[in-house]
Design a protein around this motif. Structure first.
Motif, mmCIF file in Angstrom:
data_model
loop_
_atom_site.group_PDB
_atom_site.id
_atom_site.type_symbol
_atom_site.label_atom_id
_atom_site.label_comp_id
_atom_site.label_asym_id
_atom_site.label_seq_id
_atom_site.Cartn_x
_atom_site.Cartn_y
_atom_site.Cartn_z
ATOM 1 N N VAL A 283 0.924 -1.014 0.055
ATOM 2 C CA VAL A 283 -0.026 -0.043 0.004
ATOM 3 C C VAL A 283 0.903 1.322 0.195
ATOM 4 N N VAL A 284 0.792 2.131 -1.071
ATOM 5 C CA VAL A 284 1.290 3.456 -1.073
ATOM 6 C C VAL A 284 0.495 4.621 -0.695
ATOM 7 N N TYR A 285 -0.808 4.453 -0.684
ATOM 8 C CA TYR A 285 -1.930 5.407 -0.156
ATOM 9 C C TYR A 285 -2.865 4.656 0.259
ATOM 10 N N LYS A 286 -3.538 5.382 1.537
ATOM 11 C CA LYS A 286 -4.647 4.810 1.979
ATOM 12 C C LYS A 286 -5.720 5.802 2.593
ATOM 13 N N ALA A 287 -7.148 5.400 2.678
ATOM 14 C CA ALA A 287 -7.841 6.264 3.408
ATOM 15 C C ALA A 287 -9.253 5.314 3.563
ATOM 16 N N GLU A 288 -9.758 5.864 4.513
ATOM 17 C CA GLU A 288 -11.436 5.333 4.927
ATOM 18 C C GLU A 288 -12.307 6.262 4.928
ATOM 19 N N ILE A 289 -13.456 5.728 4.697
ATOM 20 C CA ILE A 289 -14.459 6.614 5.080
ATOM 21 C C ILE A 289 -15.209 6.305 6.322
ATOM 22 N N GLY A 290 -14.681 6.709 7.556
ATOM 23 C CA GLY A 290 -14.837 6.364 8.860
ATOM 24 C C GLY A 290 -16.465 6.415 9.294
ATOM 25 N N SER A 291 -16.874 7.567 8.871
ATOM 26 C CA SER A 291 -18.536 7.603 9.226
ATOM 27 C C SER A 291 -19.215 8.021 8.000
ATOM 28 N N MET A 292 -20.509 7.548 7.701
ATOM 29 C CA MET A 292 -21.075 7.864 6.367
ATOM 30 C C MET A 292 -22.624 7.877 6.920
ATOM 31 N N SER A 293 -22.792 9.204 6.877
ATOM 32 C CA SER A 293 -24.572 9.642 7.031
ATOM 33 C C SER A 293 -25.125 9.884 5.796
ATOM 34 N N ARG A 294 -26.432 10.071 5.616
ATOM 35 C CA ARG A 294 -26.970 10.200 4.319
ATOM 36 C C ARG A 294 -26.549 11.526 3.711
ATOM 37 N N ARG A 295 -26.107 12.353 4.505
ATOM 38 C CA ARG A 295 -25.708 13.465 3.848
ATOM 39 C C ARG A 295 -24.035 13.877 3.877
ATOM 40 N N VAL A 296 -23.256 13.172 4.360
ATOM 41 C CA VAL A 296 -21.623 13.444 4.583
ATOM 42 C C VAL A 296 -20.947 12.005 4.708
ATOM 43 N N GLY A 297 -19.882 11.915 3.971
ATOM 44 C CA GLY A 297 -18.742 10.983 4.254
ATOM 45 C C GLY A 297 -17.794 11.461 4.930
ATOM 46 N N GLN A 298 -17.286 11.197 6.185
ATOM 47 C CA GLN A 298 -16.137 11.670 6.857
ATOM 48 C C GLN A 298 -15.022 10.557 6.611
ATOM 49 N N ILE A 299 -14.029 11.326 6.108
ATOM 50 C CA ILE A 299 -12.867 10.637 5.460
ATOM 51 C C ILE A 299 -11.667 10.499 6.699
ATOM 52 N N GLN A 300 -11.123 9.366 6.994
ATOM 53 C CA GLN A 300 -10.040 9.290 7.935
ATOM 54 C C GLN A 300 -9.003 8.367 7.753
ATOM 55 N N GLY A 301 -8.036 8.456 8.412
ATOM 56 C CA GLY A 301 -6.942 7.355 8.172
ATOM 57 C C GLY A 301 -6.126 7.636 6.836
ATOM 58 N N VAL A 302 -6.011 8.931 6.573
ATOM 59 C CA VAL A 302 -5.192 9.260 5.319
ATOM 60 C C VAL A 302 -3.902 8.853 5.378
ATOM 61 N N TRP A 303 -3.139 8.299 4.679
ATOM 62 C CA TRP A 303 -1.777 7.907 4.904
ATOM 63 C C TRP A 303 -1.098 7.567 3.638
ATOM 64 N N VAL A 304 0.173 8.076 3.396
ATOM 65 C CA VAL A 304 1.163 7.829 2.416
ATOM 66 C C VAL A 304 2.347 7.347 2.861
ATOM 67 N N ASP A 305 2.774 6.188 2.195
ATOM 68 C CA ASP A 305 4.043 5.538 2.429
ATOM 69 C C ASP A 305 5.166 6.504 2.626
ATOM 70 N N PRO A 306 5.861 6.330 3.656
ATOM 71 C CA PRO A 306 6.947 7.443 4.036
ATOM 72 C C PRO A 306 7.863 7.470 2.854
ATOM 73 N N ASP A 307 7.958 6.392 2.115
ATOM 74 C CA ASP A 307 9.069 6.282 1.087
ATOM 75 C C ASP A 307 8.543 6.862 -0.312
ATOM 76 N N GLU A 308 7.311 6.883 -0.323
ATOM 77 C CA GLU A 308 6.718 7.635 -1.492
ATOM 78 C C GLU A 308 6.103 8.993 -1.373
ATOM 79 N N ARG A 309 6.414 9.606 -0.429
ATOM 80 C CA ARG A 309 5.958 11.062 -0.233
ATOM 81 C C ARG A 309 6.741 11.952 -1.175
ATOM 82 N N GLY A 310 6.082 13.006 -1.555
ATOM 83 C CA GLY A 310 6.425 13.931 -2.464
ATOM 84 C C GLY A 310 6.057 13.807 -4.038
#
Length: 278
Positions: free
Chosen positions: A197-224
């Motif tokens: 995995v070089v990039y990841k994210a999750e939709i931690g909460s999902m209401s009928r109007r909003v999706g809240q993104i969490q856990g955004v991460w980029v592999d340290p070796d791939e940043r930039g």
């Protein structure tokens, strides 16, 4: 008026009023609204209690694994604090609008003791519609067969972001189950390269109007490489295709992440605070 007779939590007959209150600020209330929409207001199903000192539109708090004051003034915070201190502590964090969350913490700190960490300023961001940049076409939904590869990246993100090892207590079984549930719900996204995995994210909460993104991460070796911006654009675009607002909140000191989210097109719509307690 809907009053808590004898200090009772709100229940099924209060559901419409609670929904109206949550709808007044759907981005800020997404975490609680998602649970209410899925389970209703009955505490044993909700996984916590909804409290109000008067009507939910004027006074509202969720008390579960998170303590989240949603609506209220200083008198309401006094009321919520009295209630939460009347029983053993169940939550691991106090989170929400900065004024309300820190106001609540001021009222319970003397009995709960020193926090593990206070994050007093977390810009709450929202993106209505399509992202401002091209989404990464290589970011895709994670499937159950990917879990073994995805899990180490998620653990690394959790340790760095939350400051706790999710594998410490049970070898990571609970955290793995949580990720598996999100994968089954089609709310986990990643870019894979060479079997990792070089990039990841999750939709931690999902209401009928909003999706809240969490856990955004980029592999340290791939940043930039711009993977954070284009990857998050892909997740935001997936939320937009469902007719929902993409949202997230970020620590104010994380200037790189804030710049990334501005590039994607997110605007600040509020400010959260989080108090992590042991």
């Amino acid at each position: 008026m809907l009053r808590l007779l004898g200090g009772r939590p709100l229940g099924a007959r209060d559901a419409e009023a609670v929904t109206r209150a949550l709808d007044t600020d759907p981005v800020a209330s997404c975490m609680v609204a998602a649970r209410v929409e899925a389970y209703g207001v009955i505490p044993r199903l909700l996984g916590g209690e909804m409290w109000s000192a008067s009507t939910p539109e004027e006074s509202l708090c969720f008390a579960g694994a998170n303590l989240m004051p949603l609506v209220g003034d200083t008198n309401d915070l006094d009321y919520f604090a009295d209630r939460v201190l009347a029983a053993p502590r169940m939550c691991t964090s106090v989170v929400g609008d900065t004024e309300l969350a820190l106001g609540m913490w001021d009222r319970v700190e003397a009995e709960w003791g020193s926090p593990r960490e206070i994050r007093p300023e977390q810009p709450l961001l929202a993106l209505r519609g399509a992202p401002a940049i091209e989404p990464d076409q290589n970011v895709r939904l994670v499937c159950s067969a990917d879990l073994d590869v995805y899990f180490p990246a998620a653990v690394e993100m959790f340790r760095g972001e939350v400051g706790v090892d999710p594998c410490a207590s049970d070898g990571g079984r609970s955290y793995r189950r949580r990720l598996a549930a999100l994968i089954s719900a089609r709310r986990v996204f990643a870019r894979f390269e060479d079997g990792r995995v070089v990039y990841k994210a999750e939709i931690g909460s999902m209401s009928r109007r909003v999706g809240q993104i969490q856990g955004v991460w980029v592999d340290p070796d791939e940043r930039g490489r711009g993977l954070g911006a284009s990857g998050t654009a892909a997740v935001a675009a997936a939320i937009a295709r469902q007719g929902r607002i993409a949202s997230l909140y970020v620590n104010s000191f994380n200037t790189a992440a804030r710049a990334t989210y501005r590039t994607v097109g997110f605007d600040q719509v509020g400010t959260f605070a989080t108090v992590l307690v042991d």
